[in-house]
Design an enzyme around this catalytic site. Structure first.
Site, PDB file in Angstrom:
ATOM      1  N   GLU A 397       0.679  -1.084  -0.226  1.00  0.00           N
ATOM      2  CA  GLU A 397       0.093  -0.300   0.130  1.00  0.00           C
ATOM      3  C   GLU A 397       1.030   1.807  -0.082  1.00  0.00           C
ATOM      4  O   GLU A 397       0.540   2.283  -0.587  1.00  0.00           O
ATOM      5  CB  GLU A 397      -0.761  -0.338   1.104  1.00  0.00           C
ATOM      6  CG  GLU A 397      -2.472  -1.156   1.156  1.00  0.00           C
ATOM      7  CD  GLU A 397      -1.867  -2.476   1.604  1.00  0.00           C
ATOM      8  OE1 GLU A 397      -2.521  -3.531   1.367  1.00  0.00           O
ATOM      9  OE2 GLU A 397      -0.777  -2.370   1.732  1.00  0.00           O
ATOM     10  N   PHE A 420      -9.490  -2.991   1.704  1.00  0.00           N
ATOM     11  CA  PHE A 420     -10.197  -2.696   2.450  1.00  0.00           C
ATOM     12  C   PHE A 420      -9.640  -1.505   3.583  1.00  0.00           C
ATOM     13  O   PHE A 420      -7.950  -1.542   3.683  1.00  0.00           O
ATOM     14  CB  PHE A 420     -10.029  -3.671   3.735  1.00  0.00           C
ATOM     15  CG  PHE A 420     -11.118  -5.908   3.044  1.00  0.00           C
ATOM     16  CD1 PHE A 420     -12.030  -5.634   3.300  1.00  0.00           C
ATOM     17  CD2 PHE A 420     -10.223  -5.766   1.966  1.00  0.00           C
ATOM     18  CE1 PHE A 420     -13.177  -6.142   2.626  1.00  0.00           C
ATOM     19  CE2 PHE A 420     -11.099  -7.064   1.802  1.00  0.00           C
ATOM     20  CZ  PHE A 420     -12.578  -7.446   2.165  1.00  0.00           C
ATOM     21  N   ALA A 421     -10.738  -0.951   3.990  1.00  0.00           N
ATOM     22  CA  ALA A 421      -9.820   0.508   4.726  1.00  0.00           C
ATOM     23  C   ALA A 421      -9.413   0.011   5.169  1.00  0.00           C
ATOM     24  O   ALA A 421      -8.024   0.604   5.434  1.00  0.00           O
ATOM     25  CB  ALA A 421     -10.309   1.261   4.794  1.00  0.00           C
ATOM     26  N   ASP A 422      -9.454  -0.866   6.199  1.00  0.00           N
ATOM     27  CA  ASP A 422      -7.871  -1.736   7.211  1.00  0.00           C
ATOM     28  C   ASP A 422      -6.974  -1.274   6.675  1.00  0.00           C
ATOM     29  O   ASP A 422      -6.090  -0.933   7.302  1.00  0.00           O
ATOM     30  CB  ASP A 422      -8.884  -2.855   7.761  1.00  0.00           C
ATOM     31  CG  ASP A 422      -9.729  -2.679   8.050  1.00  0.00           C
ATOM     32  OD1 ASP A 422     -10.699  -2.879   8.934  1.00  0.00           O
ATOM     33  OD2 ASP A 422     -11.139  -2.850   7.491  1.00  0.00           O
ATOM     34  N   PHE A 423      -6.875  -1.472   5.641  1.00  0.00           N
ATOM     35  CA  PHE A 423      -5.497  -1.743   5.466  1.00  0.00           C
ATOM     36  C   PHE A 423      -4.211  -0.700   4.341  1.00  0.00           C
ATOM     37  O   PHE A 423      -3.527  -0.281   4.921  1.00  0.00           O
ATOM     38  CB  PHE A 423      -5.370  -2.501   3.775  1.00  0.00           C
ATOM     39  CG  PHE A 423      -5.832  -3.794   3.765  1.00  0.00           C
ATOM     40  CD1 PHE A 423      -6.016  -4.580   4.982  1.00  0.00           C
ATOM     41  CD2 PHE A 423      -6.373  -4.672   3.071  1.00  0.00           C
ATOM     42  CE1 PHE A 423      -6.567  -5.537   5.433  1.00  0.00           C
ATOM     43  CE2 PHE A 423      -6.874  -6.603   2.884  1.00  0.00           C
ATOM     44  CZ  PHE A 423      -6.779  -6.873   3.967  1.00  0.00           C
ATOM     45  N   HIS A 464     -11.632  -6.243   8.965  1.00  0.00           N
ATOM     46  CA  HIS A 464     -12.202  -6.070   7.495  1.00  0.00           C
ATOM     47  C   HIS A 464     -12.877  -4.812   7.540  1.00  0.00           C
ATOM     48  O   HIS A 464     -14.163  -4.818   7.188  1.00  0.00           O
ATOM     49  CB  HIS A 464     -12.531  -7.219   7.039  1.00  0.00           C
ATOM     50  CG  HIS A 464     -11.298  -8.152   6.448  1.00  0.00           C
ATOM     51  ND1 HIS A 464     -10.263  -8.731   7.057  1.00  0.00           N
ATOM     52  CD2 HIS A 464     -10.631  -8.283   4.784  1.00  0.00           C
ATOM     53  CE1 HIS A 464      -9.546  -9.591   6.916  1.00  0.00           C
ATOM     54  NE2 HIS A 464      -9.616  -9.013   5.318  1.00  0.00           N
TER      55      HIS A 464
END
Length: 658
Positions: A397, A420-423, A464
């Site tokens: 990322e 996923f926004a988490d990543f 997630h």
């Protein structure tokens, strides 16, 4: 030290000497100014000038160079005026950053130099993006990026090399191996014998050269650049050198064994090359004295002139405005028929239209090409727009966000999809320290949209399902949108892509296939920073966004006796203070609802602003309804208990009865 002039004439050899001597004499002057107390800090490159000068001369003037803080020779060889450099170092208004950042933390499009940030590694990903733009545009260019031996341990180094290798990008990754980090010697930093061997793991060429030999540096870099312009691919070059001063002057050099200084003093790049020219009879004492005298006068004049330059005038309004690239949004209103489509399809439609409108728009993300992305939003895009513009990325990322900024710097638009926004935590530094601060620091836009599939409700657990918008709402320089309906999803996405500033675009995964709405088939944009008033009422104001909007609508449908003003913020940075204030004045009671956790969620900022600016209109404390201050559990019973929705009735009743 063995010098090989090859086919260079006497004039060329003398020019190399002058280019090498100039930054050395500036450095020596800076050390005098330090002792005099006229400057406060300096990162010396004494002993490493041959790398900066030789490599810069090997590049074409139209090609980008991304140097570090010990590469004065890059700037002088690219003929950046010393007066402006000195103004930059002194924090003057006429410096490249107007006093907002120090030393070499700046860029200049006029000289095709992109400066570093203090985190050392991120600029390598920017080089990938710059090189990708050249490849896409059909430019036979190379890009040169510097790093130190210490930064080769950072993830950014490995991510950038891997992306460049996979995408065959014409990037020269140049490592200045000067033996030390700040004080940590190389044997405590890595186990490999040669840093150039790290190239093997990425399937690229690795070369080690004498970084103190100006001719070897120039010839090697010139040859590499010529090759990769014709046959794009990355090359890793390790330049062996030594830092003759401290990391910066205040840190000193007591941690370095004395014999190392004695050994490397004999390899001084300026003195060795000077002696070589004396031996050839090309340089004489008269020529050397005249050259040094002329340079000294120029340095004294330029530096003293810079000291006389004005200091910045502190104006909070100007400072705030300069966080963003100037952009006046011109709304494009929806025309033509509408169709009932899903939230997910509205995003797909918006992306497709943006790709058609902007041939310089590049989409990047994991599995977004043939596979169509984890949620199939870009399904079919590769066939329509080509794999060169719809790019599968390695799982890295940070490098991909950085590459997005590099694309922007070199004339492209970029959309980066987080699977996923988490990543996004793995790309956090690039967003908050590079994307967000680039315009404020040196006036360059960061034309990048980061799409963030976010939120809970699907039993996906702690990694997630997070609502992490508050990680970014406090970061000046970013714009943040969060549509709750298909209509808004399309219009705000197109607006985000039009905007040359970095926009974080949150899209709720739960809504992808569960929500439909009427969406115009044509191209249109919505105003970033404008809220929607979905209902007007008198009892209280309910302010929310994202999935919270639908929780609120469902609750109000079940309680028709309630008279509520319901506001969907749509944008979180900037957010619509005027609409919120109007609702507060009308109802006197406010509940802020969001899916994020209670502590330090974005609702806290709204509540604080209302308390400070609308206190006289309040009939009750501003209240919040948010999710528990825990990680998000996977089990549905636990997840339902975690989410703010389970406390919405209690919160509304508490506020009503106040």
């Amino acid at each position: 030290m063995h010098f090989d002039r090859k086919d260079k004439d006497d004039h060329s050899l003398l020019n190399l000497y002058e280019q090498l001597l100039y930054p050395r004499m500036i450095e020596e002057k800076m050390l005098i100014l330090l002792r005099q107390g006229r400057i406060g800090k300096w990162f010396s490159g004494i002993g490493q000038e041959a790398i900066a000068v030789g490599s810069t001369l090997a590049m074409q003037s139209s090609e980008y160079i991304l140097p570090m803080h010990r590469n004065l020779g890059v700037f002088t060889t690219r003929e950046v005026p010393l007066k402006k450099l000195m103004a930059q170092w002194q924090g003057k208004l006429t410096g490249f950053t107007k006093g907002r950042d120090r030393s070499f933390h700046f860029g200049t499009q006029d000289h095709k130099i992109i400066g570093m940030i203090s985190h050392l590694g991120p600029q390598m990903a920017l080089a990938d993006g710059i090189a990708l733009a050249d490849v896409l545009a059909g430019h036979a260019h190379a890009t040169l990026v510097f790093t130190g031996e210490g930064a080769t341990s950072e993830g950014d180094f490995h991510e950038a090399l891997n992306v460049a290798a996979v995408w065959d990008l014409p990037v020269i990754f140049l490592i200045e191996n000067n033996g030390y980090g700040l004080s940590t010697p190389v044997q405590e930093q890595f186990r490999c014998k040669n840093l150039s061997d790290k190239a093997i793991g990425y399937g690229i060429e690795g070369i080690q050269i004498d970084g103190n030999n100006i001719l070897e540096v120039y010839d090697t870099l010139h040859e590499i650049a010529e090759k990769i312009r014709k046959n794009p691919r990355p090359v890793l070059v390790e330049c062996l050198t030594f830092r003759m001063r401290g990391h910066e002057e205040a840190s000193g050099t007591k941690y370095v064994p004395a014999q190392l200084f004695e050994e490397w003093e004999k390899k001084d790049p300026v003195k060795c090359y000077e002696q070589y020219l004396y031996d050839l009879g090309i340089l004489t004492e008269r020529i050397a004295d005249e050259l040094k005298s002329r340079i000294k006068i120029e340095i004294e004049t330029e530096i003293e002139s810079a000291f006389a330059e004005p200091e910045p005038h502190a104006d909070p309004e100007t400072e705030a405005q300069d966080m963003y690239f100037p952009f006046q949004q011109q709304l494009i209103h929806a025309e033509g028929p509408s169709a009932e489509i899903r939230y997910l399809d509205a995003i797909t439609q918006g992306l497709s239209m943006a790709m058609q409108k902007y041939p310089n728009l590049v989409l990047m993300g994991q599995d977004i090409s043939e596979y169509g992305g984890a949620f199939k939003i870009t399904e079919g895009f590769t066939k329509e727009f080509g794999k060169h513009r719809v790019r599968n990325t390695p799982i890295c990322e940070s490098a991909i966000v950085g590459a997005g900024l590099g694309l922007s710097i070199n004339g492209y638009k970029a959309m980066v999809e987080m699977q996923f926004a988490d990543f996004v935590s793995c790309g956090f530094n690039q967003i908050v320290n590079n994307l967000a601060k680039t315009h404020y620091r040196w006036g360059e836009k960061a034309d990048v949209v980061v799409r963030m599939p976010t939120g809970a409700g699907t039993g996906a657990g702690p990694f997630h399902s997070q609502s992490n918008e508050a990680w970014f709402t406090k970061t000046p320089g970013l714009k943040i949108v969060y549509p709750a309906f298909p209509y808004d999803a399309k219009g705000l996405l197109l607006a985000a892509i039009e905007d040359p500033n970095p926009v974080i675009y949150f899209e709720h995964k739960y809504l992808y296939r569960s929500l439909t709405g009427a969406v115009p088939e044509g191209y249109y944009t919505l105003e970033i920073g404008k809220a929607n008033v979905l209902k007007h009422g008198n009892d209280l104001s309910l302010i929310t966004y994202g999935l919270g909007v639908h929780w609120a609508l469902a609750y109000l449908e079940q309680h028709p006796d309630l008279s509520v003003t319901l506001i969907d913020l749509c944008s979180l940075q900037p957010w619509d203070k005027e609409t919120v204030a109007s609702a507060v004045r009308a109802t006197g009671k406010v509940l802020i609802l969001h899916e994020d956790t209670m502590s330090s969620g974005f609702g806290a900022e709204i509540a604080a602003w209302i308390s400070e600016n609308c206190f006289e209109y309040l009939d009750a404390p501003v209240m919040r309804c948010a999710s528990l201050d825990t990680a998000i559990p996977m089990n549905k019973v636990l997840e339902d208990s975690f989410l703010a929705k389970s406390r919405l009735h209690q919160s509304i009743e508490k506020l009503r009865s106040y």
